[in-house]
Design an enzyme around this catalytic site. Structure first.
Site, PDB file in Angstrom:
ATOM      1  N   HIS A  94      52.464  -0.047 -17.516  1.00 48.62           N
ATOM      2  CA  HIS A  94      52.523   1.357 -17.093  1.00 48.62           C
ATOM      3  C   HIS A  94      52.079   1.519 -15.648  1.00 48.62           C
ATOM      4  CE1 HIS A  94      53.217   2.292 -21.273  1.00 48.62           C
ATOM      5  NE2 HIS A  94      52.039   1.819 -21.632  1.00 48.62           N
ATOM      6  N   HIS A 120      43.516   2.272 -11.506  1.00 53.78           N
ATOM      7  CA  HIS A 120      44.964   2.081 -11.501  1.00 53.78           C
ATOM      8  C   HIS A 120      45.592   3.122 -10.582  1.00 53.78           C
ATOM      9  CE1 HIS A 120      44.182   5.058 -14.703  1.00 53.78           C
ATOM     10  NE2 HIS A 120      45.291   5.629 -14.232  1.00 53.78           N
ATOM     11  N   HIS A 122      49.254   5.663  -9.503  1.00 51.75           N
ATOM     12  CA  HIS A 122      50.492   6.343  -9.876  1.00 51.75           C
ATOM     13  C   HIS A 122      51.288   6.572  -8.592  1.00 51.75           C
ATOM     14  CE1 HIS A 122      48.936   7.291 -13.955  1.00 51.75           C
ATOM     15  NE2 HIS A 122      47.778   7.386 -13.314  1.00 51.75           N
ATOM     16  N   HIS A 146      43.248   6.360  -9.576  1.00 54.32           N
ATOM     17  CA  HIS A 146      42.279   6.807 -10.581  1.00 54.32           C
ATOM     18  C   HIS A 146      41.264   5.706 -10.848  1.00 54.32           C
ATOM     19  CE1 HIS A 146      45.363   9.851 -12.439  1.00 54.32           C
ATOM     20  NE2 HIS A 146      44.845  10.265 -11.287  1.00 54.32           N
ATOM     21  N   THR A 227      45.937  11.389 -18.524  1.00 56.64           N
ATOM     22  CA  THR A 227      47.296  11.774 -18.129  1.00 56.64           C
ATOM     23  C   THR A 227      48.341  10.873 -18.775  1.00 56.64           C
ATOM     24  OG1 THR A 227      47.236  10.397 -16.134  1.00 56.64           O
ATOM     25  CG2 THR A 227      46.449  12.665 -15.931  1.00 56.64           C
ATOM     26  N   THR A 228      47.917  10.041 -19.699  1.00 57.96           N
ATOM     27  CA  THR A 228      48.813   9.197 -20.470  1.00 57.96           C
ATOM     28  C   THR A 228      48.445   9.318 -21.939  1.00 57.96           C
ATOM     29  OG1 THR A 228      47.314   7.303 -20.187  1.00 57.96           O
ATOM     30  CG2 THR A 228      49.123   7.517 -18.606  1.00 57.96           C
TER      31      THR A 228
END
Length: 348
Positions: A94, A120, A122, A146, A227-228
């Site tokens: 992801h 991680h 985005h 994040h 958010t996942t």
């Protein structure tokens, strides 16, 4: 099998398992994607919380912001990891994820200690580099970092904390395109080693605090969610007000290096647009640690307008003064005498 042989086999099996490279189990499962049949629009079917309350990310705009004087600067402890220590960088299918040391923690959140677990990113894609999850007044940024922490005062690990009250705290750094960033390159320079899902590499430690923006004491704070999937509404969000910059080349590397799929997948999918859209934010407030003031540009404009106004008033005043003075000079020597009384009487 004799008892001692069974015992020896059990010990050998445990040793073998302990030698296997491992990383913490992901918080967000594996049966979801950002697009397609298992994409964001269908998350709430398998993960009902994704369609529930307190969801993240959100748009941070003036109508929902409120200054809170109690929001103090955070303290970052153990963030400076020696280059002699190794950190695990992995492609989790992801995002690209860096596993962090358990002695890294932040203080200043509800009097609890929040220990780091991973960070991680985005991002968007090379044709549309707008991949941040949070937006400010409707403006998206190129990417977002994040740094995930869990409440180690109340819970033994991130897995047990993820669905509990005050369980998680995430620091969010907004990223924009600009100058080359050597600190972020300590991650980006290793992306080629984790191109496919499940691949991992050990990288030298570095000061994680270098990934934060200038003036980290200025931030937005609100209660939201992962958010996942499974979108647990247990996250205390700290979104830093000021973005950091990475170069166009660094952003392009992030947007083109990775895949959602494994190395032998017959249908490889590029890891792009791995961000969730902003969520509704009804009947909530975002608290800010800074007073909302005018920008430098606005302040300069107001100041210049004020100076110009004063100059105009002075010019008009000087002009009026000179005109009045000139009028007085032109009137000097003109004498008005009343009619002679006798002459008036003679005509009567």
């Amino acid at each position: 099998m004799p008892h001692h042989s069974l015992h020896a086999a059990t010990v050998l099996l445990l040793v073998i398992l302990n030698l296997q490279p491992c990383s913490p189990a992901p918080l967000n499962g594996s049966k979801w994607t950002y697009v397609g049949p298992n994409g964001e629009k269908s998350w709430s079917k398998k993960y009902p919380l994704c369609g529930g309350l307190l969801q993240s990310p959100i748009d941070l705009h003036g109508d929902i912001l409120q200054y809170d004087a109690s929001l103090v600067p955070l303290e970052f402890q153990g963030y400076n990891v020696s280059a002699n220590e190794q950190l695990n960088l992995t492609n989790d299918g992801h995002s690209v994820r860096l596993i962090l040391r358990s002695d890294m923690h932040i203080q200043g959140l509800h009097s609890h200690r929040y220990s780091a677990t991973q960070l991680h990113l985005h991002w968007g894609n090379r044709n549309d580099p707008r991949g941040s999850e949070h937006t400010i007044s409707g403006k998206p940024f190129a990417a977002e970092l994040h740094i995930v922490h869990y409440n180690s005062d109340l819970y033994p690990n991130v897995s047990s904390a993820s669905d509990k009250s005050e369980g998680l705290a995430v620091l969010a750094v907004l990223i924009e395109m600009g100058s080359f960033n050597p600190s972020y390159d300590k991650i980006f320079s290793h992306l080629q080693h984790v191109r496919y899902k499940g691949q991992q590499v050990l990288i030298p430690g570095f000061n994680i605090e270098e990934l934060l923006p200038e003036r980290p004491a200025e931030y937005y704070r609100y209660e939201g969610s992962l958010t996942t999937p499974p979108c647990h509404p247990t996250v205390l969000w700290t979104v830093f007000r000021n973005p950091v910059q990475i170069s166009q080349e660094q952003l392009l590397a992030l947007e083109t290096a990775l895949y959602f799929t494994q190395v032998d997948d017959p249908s490889p999918r590029e890891m792009i647009n791995n961000f969730r859209r902003v969520q509704k934010f009804d009947e909530r407030l975002v608290y800010i640690s800074f007073r909302q003031g005018l920008s430098v540009g606005v302040i300069l404009s107001v100041a210049l307008a004020g100076i110009l106004g004063i100059c105009i008033v002075l010019a008009v005043s000087i002009w009026l003064f000179r005109r009045k003075k000139s009028s007085k000079k032109g009137d000097k020597g003109v004498i008005y005498k009343p009619a002679i009384k006798k002459e008036t009487e003679a005509h009567a």
